[in-house]
Design an enzyme around this catalytic site. Structure first.
Site, PDB file in Angstrom:
ATOM      1  CE1 TYR A 125       2.177  15.448   6.160  1.00 36.46           C
ATOM      2  CE2 TYR A 125      -0.072  16.439   6.855  1.00 36.46           C
ATOM      3  CZ  TYR A 125       0.690  15.361   6.333  1.00 36.46           C
ATOM      4  OH  TYR A 125       0.067  14.157   6.072  1.00 36.46           O
ATOM      5  CB  SER A 175      -3.150  15.039   4.182  1.00 36.07           C
ATOM      6  OG  SER A 175      -3.696  15.754   5.584  1.00 36.07           O
ATOM      7  CE  LYS A 205       1.006  14.342   2.804  1.00 30.08           C
ATOM      8  NZ  LYS A 205       1.302  13.090   2.113  1.00 30.08           N
TER       9      LYS A 205
HETATM   10  N1  NAP Z   1      -2.031   8.672   9.527  1.00 25.24           N
HETATM   11  C1  NAP Z   1      -2.641   9.714   9.070  1.00 25.24           C
HETATM   12  O1  NAP Z   1      -3.737  10.285  10.067  1.00 25.24           O
HETATM   13  C2  NAP Z   1      -2.652  10.226   7.923  1.00 25.24           C
HETATM   14  C3  NAP Z   1      -3.544  11.288   7.484  1.00 25.24           C
HETATM   15  C4  NAP Z   1      -3.386  11.828   6.189  1.00 25.24           C
HETATM   16  C5  NAP Z   1      -2.149  11.730   5.430  1.00 25.24           C
HETATM   17  N2  NAP Z   1      -1.354  10.591   5.922  1.00 25.24           N
HETATM   18  C6  NAP Z   1      -0.205  10.544   4.866  1.00 25.24           C
HETATM   19  O2  NAP Z   1      -0.164   8.823   4.728  1.00 25.24           O
HETATM   20  C7  NAP Z   1       1.207   8.687   4.422  1.00 25.24           C
HETATM   21  C8  NAP Z   1       1.533   7.198   5.216  1.00 25.24           C
HETATM   22  O3  NAP Z   1       1.656   8.011   6.692  1.00 25.24           O
HETATM   23  P1  NAP Z   1       1.365   6.590   7.801  1.00 25.24           P
HETATM   24  O4  NAP Z   1       0.220   7.280   8.461  1.00 25.24           O
HETATM   25  O5  NAP Z   1       1.065   5.445   7.232  1.00 25.24           O
HETATM   26  O6  NAP Z   1       2.742   6.895   8.349  1.00 25.24           O
HETATM   27  P2  NAP Z   1       3.379   5.625   9.330  1.00 25.24           P
HETATM   28  O7  NAP Z   1       2.615   4.722   9.945  1.00 25.24           O
HETATM   29  O8  NAP Z   1       4.633   6.350  10.299  1.00 25.24           O
HETATM   30  O9  NAP Z   1       4.394   4.973   7.920  1.00 25.24           O
HETATM   31  C9  NAP Z   1       5.261   5.584   7.440  1.00 25.24           C
HETATM   32  C10 NAP Z   1       5.910   4.812   6.459  1.00 25.24           C
HETATM   33  O10 NAP Z   1       6.872   5.281   5.492  1.00 25.24           O
HETATM   34  C11 NAP Z   1       8.137   5.149   5.678  1.00 25.24           C
HETATM   35  N3  NAP Z   1       8.980   6.354   5.601  1.00 25.24           N
HETATM   36  C12 NAP Z   1       8.884   7.411   6.046  1.00 25.24           C
HETATM   37  N4  NAP Z   1       9.524   8.609   5.646  1.00 25.24           N
HETATM   38  C13 NAP Z   1      10.200   8.018   4.740  1.00 25.24           C
HETATM   39  C14 NAP Z   1      11.311   8.537   3.758  1.00 25.24           C
HETATM   40  N5  NAP Z   1      11.800   9.754   3.926  1.00 25.24           N
HETATM   41  N6  NAP Z   1      11.818   7.550   3.016  1.00 25.24           N
HETATM   42  C15 NAP Z   1      11.261   6.339   2.737  1.00 25.24           C
HETATM   43  N7  NAP Z   1      10.173   5.741   3.626  1.00 25.24           N
HETATM   44  C16 NAP Z   1       9.815   6.817   4.507  1.00 25.24           C
HETATM   45  C17 NAP Z   1       8.160   4.413   6.874  1.00 25.24           C
HETATM   46  O11 NAP Z   1       9.297   3.492   6.893  1.00 25.24           O
HETATM   47  P3  NAP Z   1      10.672   3.974   7.797  1.00 25.24           P
HETATM   48  O12 NAP Z   1      10.394   4.900   8.912  1.00 25.24           O
HETATM   49  O13 NAP Z   1      11.378   2.823   7.795  1.00 25.24           O
HETATM   50  O14 NAP Z   1      11.421   4.890   6.576  1.00 25.24           O
HETATM   51  C18 NAP Z   1       6.962   3.691   6.993  1.00 25.24           C
HETATM   52  O15 NAP Z   1       6.966   2.472   6.272  1.00 25.24           O
HETATM   53  C19 NAP Z   1       1.809   9.964   4.567  1.00 25.24           C
HETATM   54  O16 NAP Z   1       2.263  10.494   3.341  1.00 25.24           O
HETATM   55  C20 NAP Z   1       0.858  10.739   5.278  1.00 25.24           C
HETATM   56  O17 NAP Z   1       1.483  12.125   5.049  1.00 25.24           O
HETATM   57  C21 NAP Z   1      -1.580  10.126   7.046  1.00 25.24           C
END
Ligand code: NAP
Length: 248
Positions: free
Chosen positions: A152, A139, A156
């Site tokens: 967090y 991130s 990262k």
């Molecule tokens: N969106 C952003 O702005 C952003 C920016 C920088 C980095 N990121 C990173 O990108 C990654 C994905 O984020 P996203 O934005 O795509 O989130 P999201 O839309 O909330 O999707 C998260 C996914 O991970 C699963 N999940 C969450 N916690 C889990 C756990 N403890 N064990 C197994 N599965 C789990 C969820 O399914 P369930 O809830 O069914 O488990 C879902 O499939 C993360 O590492 C986040 O830190 C996101």
């Protein structure tokens, strides 16, 4: 990617799902994980069904789940070539000075230790025996301080360092890279833009927030032959926001 067998953790929705979709579109077989089995079933259907995709439900920080995923994928699709460590959690917002240490421990366990656990399991399952690559989803909060989500961001930042250490240790057979996105429009980040997207987007030099395809495209590139001489790198995907000194 026709010869690739990929695991994308946390991929029933959001960034992970977009990565899985991109991989399938390019010919890979994909295993996705997440905690909610019904959501995974729906996602597998949307990806094209059991011929190309497989879902295994469980918590990313559970070692038994990780082992079960590796064994299931290997049985169904053959040797794993690609691991995308996408699971990440951020259960607390506020100053580090009063951060609940239980929440901090959980973030370290899921975001960092869990990622190393996935790598170790994938190696046990044969990742690298036919070449391979790993991409860790970091991130921009791991690249620059992001007050309010400081721990967090610390996990990262550690992922970026882990990426570099693994890149050296696992070369030349396995390439290890990371991406560091700014705000991407998913459920995870919705609190950062919902109801004020235009206003937030205006702070980005490229005048919009990220979408999940922005991340999926770069991850697919890092796992492709075009990236064959890239390892240990973190690609910042941020619409230019870190150039301005802000990360949120
Ligand atoms: N969106 C952003 O702005 C952003 C920016 C920088 C980095 N990121 C990173 O990108 C990654 C994905 O984020 P996203 O934005 O795509 O989130 P999201 O839309 O909330 O999707 C998260 C996914 O991970 C699963 N999940 C969450 N916690 C889990 C756990 N403890 N064990 C197994 N599965 C789990 C969820 O399914 P369930 O809830 O069914 O488990 C879902 O499939 C993360 O590492 C986040 O830190 C996101």
């Amino acid at each position: 990617m026709a010869d690739q067998v990929a695991i994308v953790t946390g991929a029933s929705r959001g960034i992970g799902f977009a990565i899985a979709q991109r991989f399938v579109a390019q010919g890979a077989k994909v295993c996705i994980t997440g905690r909610d089995a019904d959501a995974l079933d729906a996602a597998v259907k949307e990806l094209g069904g059991p011929e190309v995709a497989l879902g295994v439900a469980g918590k990313g920080d559970n070692p038994d789940h990780r082992a079960a995923v590796i064994d299931t994928v290997t049985d169904r699709f053959g040797t794993i070539t690609t691991l995308i460590n996408n699971i990440g959690i951020n259960p607390a917002y506020g100053p580090l000075a009063t951060l609940d240490l239980g929440a901090a421990r959980k973030m370290a366990e899921v975001n960092l230790i869990g990622t190393l656990g996935w790598v170790q399991e994938a190696l046990r399952g044969g990742l690298g025996s036919a070449g391979g690559s790993i991409v860790n989803i970091s991130s921009v909060s791991g690249v620059r301080p992001a007050p309010g989500i400081g721990f967090y961001g610390t996990t990262k930042a550690a992922l970026i360092h882990l990426t570099e250490e693994l890149a050296i240790e696992l070369a030349p057979k396995i390439r290890v890279n990371a991406v560091a996105p700014a705000v991407v429009k998913t459920r995870f980040a919705s609190a950062l833009y919902e109801g004020r997207e235009e206003q937030v987007a205006a702070t980005y030099p490229l005048a919009r927030l990220g979408n999940t395809d922005d991340v999926a495209g770069t991850v697919a590139f890092l796992c492709s032959a075009d990236a064959a001489w890239i390892t240990g790198q973190t690609i910042v995907l941020d619409g230019g926001i870190t150039l301005t000194g802000n990360v949120q």
